[in-house]
Design a protein around this motif. Structure first.
Motif, PDB file in Angstrom:
ATOM      1  N   VAL A  81     -46.156   1.486 -27.263  1.00 52.98           N
ATOM      2  CA  VAL A  81     -46.084   2.788 -27.928  1.00 52.98           C
ATOM      3  C   VAL A  81     -47.114   3.787 -27.419  1.00 52.98           C
ATOM      4  N   VAL A 119     -46.105   7.394 -25.881  1.00 53.28           N
ATOM      5  CA  VAL A 119     -46.542   8.651 -26.479  1.00 53.28           C
ATOM      6  C   VAL A 119     -47.299   9.488 -25.462  1.00 53.28           C
ATOM      7  N   ILE A 163     -44.833  10.944 -22.737  1.00 53.28           N
ATOM      8  CA  ILE A 163     -43.985  12.047 -23.215  1.00 53.28           C
ATOM      9  C   ILE A 163     -44.819  13.298 -23.443  1.00 53.28           C
ATOM     10  N   LYS A 164     -46.020  13.092 -24.005  1.00 54.86           N
ATOM     11  CA  LYS A 164     -46.881  14.263 -24.228  1.00 54.86           C
ATOM     12  C   LYS A 164     -47.191  14.971 -22.921  1.00 54.86           C
ATOM     13  N   VAL A 188     -40.856   1.973 -29.914  1.00 55.72           N
ATOM     14  CA  VAL A 188     -40.925   2.915 -28.809  1.00 55.72           C
ATOM     15  C   VAL A 188     -39.874   4.029 -28.900  1.00 55.72           C
ATOM     16  N   ALA A 209     -40.870   6.557 -31.368  1.00 52.46           N
ATOM     17  CA  ALA A 209     -42.046   7.308 -30.920  1.00 52.46           C
ATOM     18  C   ALA A 209     -41.630   8.367 -29.907  1.00 52.46           C
ATOM     19  N   VAL A 210     -40.824   7.966 -28.949  1.00 57.55           N
ATOM     20  CA  VAL A 210     -40.384   8.892 -27.918  1.00 57.55           C
ATOM     21  C   VAL A 210     -39.615  10.057 -28.540  1.00 57.55           C
ATOM     22  N   ILE A 268     -42.066  12.463 -30.514  1.00 57.08           N
ATOM     23  CA  ILE A 268     -42.902  13.305 -29.652  1.00 57.08           C
ATOM     24  C   ILE A 268     -42.063  14.367 -28.964  1.00 57.08           C
ATOM     25  N   LYS A 269     -40.868  13.973 -28.521  1.00 60.19           N
ATOM     26  CA  LYS A 269     -40.003  14.959 -27.877  1.00 60.19           C
ATOM     27  C   LYS A 269     -39.674  16.109 -28.813  1.00 60.19           C
ATOM     28  N   PHE A 291     -47.003  15.716 -33.392  1.00 62.47           N
ATOM     29  CA  PHE A 291     -48.335  15.854 -32.813  1.00 62.47           C
ATOM     30  C   PHE A 291     -48.839  14.534 -32.246  1.00 62.47           C
ATOM     31  N   ASP A 292     -48.573  13.438 -32.960  1.00 63.95           N
ATOM     32  CA  ASP A 292     -48.978  12.127 -32.456  1.00 63.95           C
ATOM     33  C   ASP A 292     -48.209  11.036 -33.171  1.00 63.95           C
ATOM     34  N   PHE A 293     -48.303   9.857 -32.612  1.00 61.96           N
ATOM     35  CA  PHE A 293     -47.563   8.716 -33.128  1.00 61.96           C
ATOM     36  C   PHE A 293     -48.491   7.518 -32.983  1.00 61.96           C
ATOM     37  N   GLU A 310     -49.979   3.642 -34.007  1.00 61.25           N
ATOM     38  CA  GLU A 310     -49.613   2.319 -34.520  1.00 61.25           C
ATOM     39  C   GLU A 310     -50.651   1.796 -35.509  1.00 61.25           C
ATOM     40  N   ARG A 361     -57.723  12.658 -34.881  1.00 63.10           N
ATOM     41  CA  ARG A 361     -56.417  13.246 -34.605  1.00 63.10           C
ATOM     42  C   ARG A 361     -55.999  14.192 -35.724  1.00 63.10           C
TER      43      ARG A 361
END
Lengths: 208, 208
Positions: free
Chosen positions: A88, A92, A95-96, B88, B91-92, B95-96, B100-102, B104, B115
């Motif tokens: 993950v 992340v 992608i960012k 995953v 998360a992808v 973010i897309k 702002f964030d992902f 775990e 963050r």
DNA sequence: GGGCATCTTGCGGATAACCACAATGGTCCG
DNA sequence: CGGACCATTGTGGTTATCCGCAAGATGCCC
């Protein structure tokens, strides 16, 4: 002239490279495979077209490391990462940074091929856009220092008279520079100039 | 006046909510917690400030579902997702869509707090930017139909004479509308107007 | 009907922009 | 040295923009 658009596959597993190449060929997408990030990097040129398919874990330089390196080089190829580890944070981060997608193995063939095709299409758009920006920048670069100084002030909405005072030159000289700027930038008014630069995402106070 | 900026925590686990609230308070970040996405959605208003901390898996509406719903509502709060499942694709996708964030679980306290603070800061920037865009839009909305028509053509770099022909009115009338546009938009020239709209990310051919 | 907003137009003048023609002086290079 | 390029300036005239002053016409609401 225009280099062929290829899906550039970077994976240190020959079986995967072959499988991907076959899959893409069956969908009409030309590809080329590289056995390591280093190999690709050596062959890389800023004129490359298409997209990237990068394995995350490889001998030597990893996919994300290659991606970072390419970003530094100004590479804008849409990039699809392949991972077998459900990572993950790495997804992340990628992608960012602008990666196009991040796909877990084992992947669905059709889905991956679709994403690659999407990426190729996106690259096409980027290219035409990049081309027009390049045109604008080359025009900007053809401006002399004085012309740039005048242009900045014209874009600030100042009168020729004011500009003349600021630069300690005659109004007539400002008019000449102003006309030259319009001519070189291929516009016919200050408004068009402002919009041309705005369309290229340029603030009126920064050069190229 | 300005509503307080809060870290809005949405999690169905009370222990997590309390732990997060305590953690953020210790770092000087005011927060408010909600036991479900539905609860938050009921309380949501477009004027909310701060950021979101959403759990992925919850009873009822999930974090990503809430996020999608908020996006539809035009919510621009920076959003941090918390997940315990190393998902995953989710998360992808998040973010897309601009999350702002992902992060775990189990998360590092300091990292998460950092963050959240980053997100709060980003929100502040968004706000001032949104405010100036709102100002511009309200000015645009105060224009009459005719004024808008004239403005479009002025931004296209056309001469008053040409505009007059196109609209079948006298040049003097165009001048009046033109002056009125500048007055209402609070600019002093067509160049400034073009740049004002460009700064708000508006193409000259689209209204609000 | 009166008030208000909008769109319309004309006149005349001040200011700014645009341009052709013409010319001077400096730098850099083959 | 001649040529290319750049910055500079002037004259004189055309065109566009910007504005104050004045006013006519619609349409809508109280």
């Amino acid at each position: 002239m225009m280099p062929e658009a290829l899906a550039h596959i970077v994976d240190d597993d020959e079986a995967i490279r072959d499988a991907l190449a076959w899959l893409l060929r069956s969908r009409g997408v030309p590809s080329r495979a590289w056995a390591s990030a280093e190999d690709f990097l050596r062959a890389y040129s800023p004129g490359m077209q298409g997209c990237l398919v990068l394995d995350i874990r490889m001998q030597g330089m990893s996919g994300p490391e290659l991606f970072d390196r390419l970003l530094e080089l100004g590479c804008a190829l849409p990039t699809i990462f392949l991972t077998g580890h459900g990572d993950v944070p790495q997804a992340v981060s990628a992608i960012k940074k602008g990666a196009f997608d991040f796909i877990e193995k084992p992947f669905n063939d059709n889905e991956l091929a679709d994403r690659v095709i999407d990426a190729m299409r996106i690259n096409g758009k980027h290219c035409s856009q990049a081309a027009s920006i390049a045109t604008i920048e080359s025009r900007l670069n053809s401006l002399t220092q004085r012309e740039r100084e005048v242009m900045e002030r014209v874009l600030a909405g100042k009168f020729n008279k004011v500009i003349a005072d600021e630069l300690n030159i005659a109004m007539r000289t400002v008019e000449v520079h102003r006309a030259r700027v319009f001519e070189k930038m291929a516009v016919r008014s200050a408004v068009e100039l402002a919009q041309l630069l705005a369309s290229a995402g340029m603030k009126p106070d920064q050069g190229s």
